[in-house]
Write a protein that holds these residues in place. Structure first.
Motif, PDB file in Angstrom:
ATOM      1  N   LEU A  78     -83.273  20.201 -50.732  1.00 39.19           N
ATOM      2  CA  LEU A  78     -84.536  19.960 -51.698  1.00 39.19           C
ATOM      3  C   LEU A  78     -85.833  19.983 -50.722  1.00 39.19           C
ATOM      4  O   LEU A  78     -86.871  20.810 -51.043  1.00 39.19           O
ATOM      5  N   ASN A  79     -85.610  19.452 -49.695  1.00 39.64           N
ATOM      6  CA  ASN A  79     -86.608  19.404 -48.695  1.00 39.64           C
ATOM      7  C   ASN A  79     -87.134  20.754 -47.958  1.00 39.64           C
ATOM      8  O   ASN A  79     -88.055  21.152 -47.931  1.00 39.64           O
ATOM      9  N   ARG A  80     -85.923  21.372 -47.745  1.00 40.92           N
ATOM     10  CA  ARG A  80     -85.961  22.892 -47.169  1.00 40.92           C
ATOM     11  C   ARG A  80     -86.642  23.714 -48.165  1.00 40.92           C
ATOM     12  O   ARG A  80     -87.629  24.546 -47.693  1.00 40.92           O
ATOM     13  N   GLN A  81     -86.238  23.620 -49.417  1.00 41.07           N
ATOM     14  CA  GLN A  81     -86.913  24.501 -50.551  1.00 41.07           C
ATOM     15  C   GLN A  81     -88.275  24.287 -50.641  1.00 41.07           C
ATOM     16  O   GLN A  81     -89.049  25.091 -50.874  1.00 41.07           O
ATOM     17  N   ARG A  82     -88.666  23.090 -50.443  1.00 45.90           N
ATOM     18  CA  ARG A  82     -89.939  22.386 -50.554  1.00 45.90           C
ATOM     19  C   ARG A  82     -90.910  23.174 -49.593  1.00 45.90           C
ATOM     20  O   ARG A  82     -92.098  23.812 -49.897  1.00 45.90           O
ATOM     21  N   ASP A  83     -90.302  22.729 -48.419  1.00 50.84           N
ATOM     22  CA  ASP A  83     -91.111  23.487 -47.200  1.00 50.84           C
ATOM     23  C   ASP A  83     -91.385  25.144 -47.424  1.00 50.84           C
ATOM     24  O   ASP A  83     -92.260  25.502 -46.765  1.00 50.84           O
ATOM     25  N   GLN A  84     -90.137  25.826 -47.785  1.00 51.22           N
ATOM     26  CA  GLN A  84     -89.959  27.184 -47.776  1.00 51.22           C
ATOM     27  C   GLN A  84     -91.395  27.548 -48.774  1.00 51.22           C
ATOM     28  O   GLN A  84     -92.123  28.405 -48.656  1.00 51.22           O
ATOM     29  N   GLU A  85     -91.260  26.942 -49.974  1.00 52.48           N
ATOM     30  CA  GLU A  85     -92.256  27.108 -51.112  1.00 52.48           C
ATOM     31  C   GLU A  85     -93.700  26.845 -50.508  1.00 52.48           C
ATOM     32  O   GLU A  85     -94.749  27.637 -50.732  1.00 52.48           O
ATOM     33  N   MET A  86     -94.107  25.938 -49.989  1.00 50.27           N
ATOM     34  CA  MET A  86     -95.319  25.598 -49.174  1.00 50.27           C
ATOM     35  C   MET A  86     -95.573  26.559 -48.055  1.00 50.27           C
ATOM     36  O   MET A  86     -96.839  27.038 -48.318  1.00 50.27           O
ATOM     37  N   GLN A  87     -94.727  27.005 -47.244  1.00 44.90           N
ATOM     38  CA  GLN A  87     -94.927  28.137 -46.477  1.00 44.90           C
ATOM     39  C   GLN A  87     -95.341  29.462 -47.267  1.00 44.90           C
ATOM     40  O   GLN A  87     -96.450  30.135 -46.661  1.00 44.90           O
ATOM     41  N   ASN A  88     -94.701  29.858 -48.197  1.00 48.10           N
ATOM     42  CA  ASN A  88     -95.048  31.028 -48.899  1.00 48.10           C
ATOM     43  C   ASN A  88     -96.250  31.031 -49.457  1.00 48.10           C
ATOM     44  O   ASN A  88     -97.085  31.911 -49.554  1.00 48.10           O
ATOM     45  N   ARG A  89     -96.829  29.694 -50.005  1.00 43.77           N
ATOM     46  CA  ARG A  89     -98.076  29.565 -50.731  1.00 43.77           C
ATOM     47  C   ARG A  89     -98.908  29.564 -49.379  1.00 43.77           C
ATOM     48  O   ARG A  89    -100.152  30.303 -49.639  1.00 43.77           O
ATOM     49  N   GLN A 120    -103.481  32.907 -46.956  1.00 43.46           N
ATOM     50  CA  GLN A 120    -103.901  33.685 -45.981  1.00 43.46           C
ATOM     51  C   GLN A 120    -104.118  35.269 -46.037  1.00 43.46           C
ATOM     52  O   GLN A 120    -105.123  35.712 -45.781  1.00 43.46           O
ATOM     53  N   ILE A 121    -103.260  35.800 -46.762  1.00 46.63           N
ATOM     54  CA  ILE A 121    -103.362  37.156 -46.970  1.00 46.63           C
ATOM     55  C   ILE A 121    -104.664  37.357 -48.236  1.00 46.63           C
ATOM     56  O   ILE A 121    -105.376  38.371 -48.091  1.00 46.63           O
ATOM     57  N   LYS A 122    -104.579  36.418 -49.189  1.00 46.35           N
ATOM     58  CA  LYS A 122    -105.824  36.644 -50.053  1.00 46.35           C
ATOM     59  C   LYS A 122    -107.130  36.574 -49.228  1.00 46.35           C
ATOM     60  O   LYS A 122    -108.309  37.219 -49.538  1.00 46.35           O
ATOM     61  N   GLN A 123    -107.142  35.592 -48.285  1.00 44.87           N
ATOM     62  CA  GLN A 123    -108.471  35.166 -47.391  1.00 44.87           C
ATOM     63  C   GLN A 123    -108.750  36.434 -46.781  1.00 44.87           C
ATOM     64  O   GLN A 123    -109.936  36.874 -46.490  1.00 44.87           O
ATOM     65  N   LEU A 124    -107.662  37.156 -46.009  1.00 38.02           N
ATOM     66  CA  LEU A 124    -107.954  38.471 -45.500  1.00 38.02           C
ATOM     67  C   LEU A 124    -108.378  39.458 -46.251  1.00 38.02           C
ATOM     68  O   LEU A 124    -109.422  40.189 -45.596  1.00 38.02           O
TER      69      LEU A 124
END
Length: 183
Positions: free
Chosen positions: A67-78, A83-87
């Protein structure tokens, strides 16, 4: 004051006549044998309850890690999406014009209206088309390269010109396709 001593279960059973002295001695002898054997034995006494509890604890720890790994992956994707939106927001080029530029988004053909100057920049690869939150934006090539590092699927059109585009054995090499050909 007199202390009241509770008789043991063996004493109570003897008094009630349910067991005799021989049976009590035999039970005590068996009990001593088991405790001596357990004390002398080098193998640890296996406690199934402890094993089940340890296994349950390990399974819960594994679920928590997942669950922690999935949460970290989701936060990284966000974070990457932000970053893409800002660029894109900081480097978008103006759209609009009287020329339609066609491109593909997956299996669909899309079109964007641009000026002839922007069309030439798109053809030469100076500008690219990126997809940002279901909108198509024009950004410079260097920004598109930064976006492609984060998520290559966002960059839809990134033309490149190279000298190796023409094949020496190509019978149509003398017939150059014009850049402004509309399809």
């Amino acid at each position: 004051m007199k202390e009241v001593v509770m008789p043991s279960l063996q004493d109570q059973l003897l008094k009630a006549g349910l067991v005799d002295k021989k049976q009590v001695k035999q039970a005590n002898k068996e009990k001593r044998k088991q405790t001596n054997l357990a004390r002398r034995s080098t193998e640890a006494v296996v406690d199934e309850v402890k094993q089940q509890a340890e296994q349950a604890r390990q399974e819960k720890a594994a679920r928590d890690r997942e669950l922690n790994r999935q949460r970290d992956q989701e936060m990284q994707n966000r974070a990457i999406a932000a970053q893409i939106k800002q660029l894109v927001d900081n480097n978008r080029q103006p759209k609009g014009g009287d020329v339609e530029y066609n491109f593909t988004d997956g299996k669909h053909i899309k079109k964007i209206r641009v000026t002839p100057t922007i069309q030439q920049q798109l053809i030469r690869g100076q500008l690219t088309i990126v997809k940002s939150v279901d909108e198509y934006e024009l950004v410079p090539r260097v920004i598109a390269d930064k976006i492609a590092v984060r998520d290559p699927a966002c960059v839809l059109v990134a033309n490149t010109r190279s000298a190796s585009d023409t094949n020496e054995d190509d019978p149509y090499a003398d017939y150059v396709i014009p850049d402004d050909l509309m399809w």
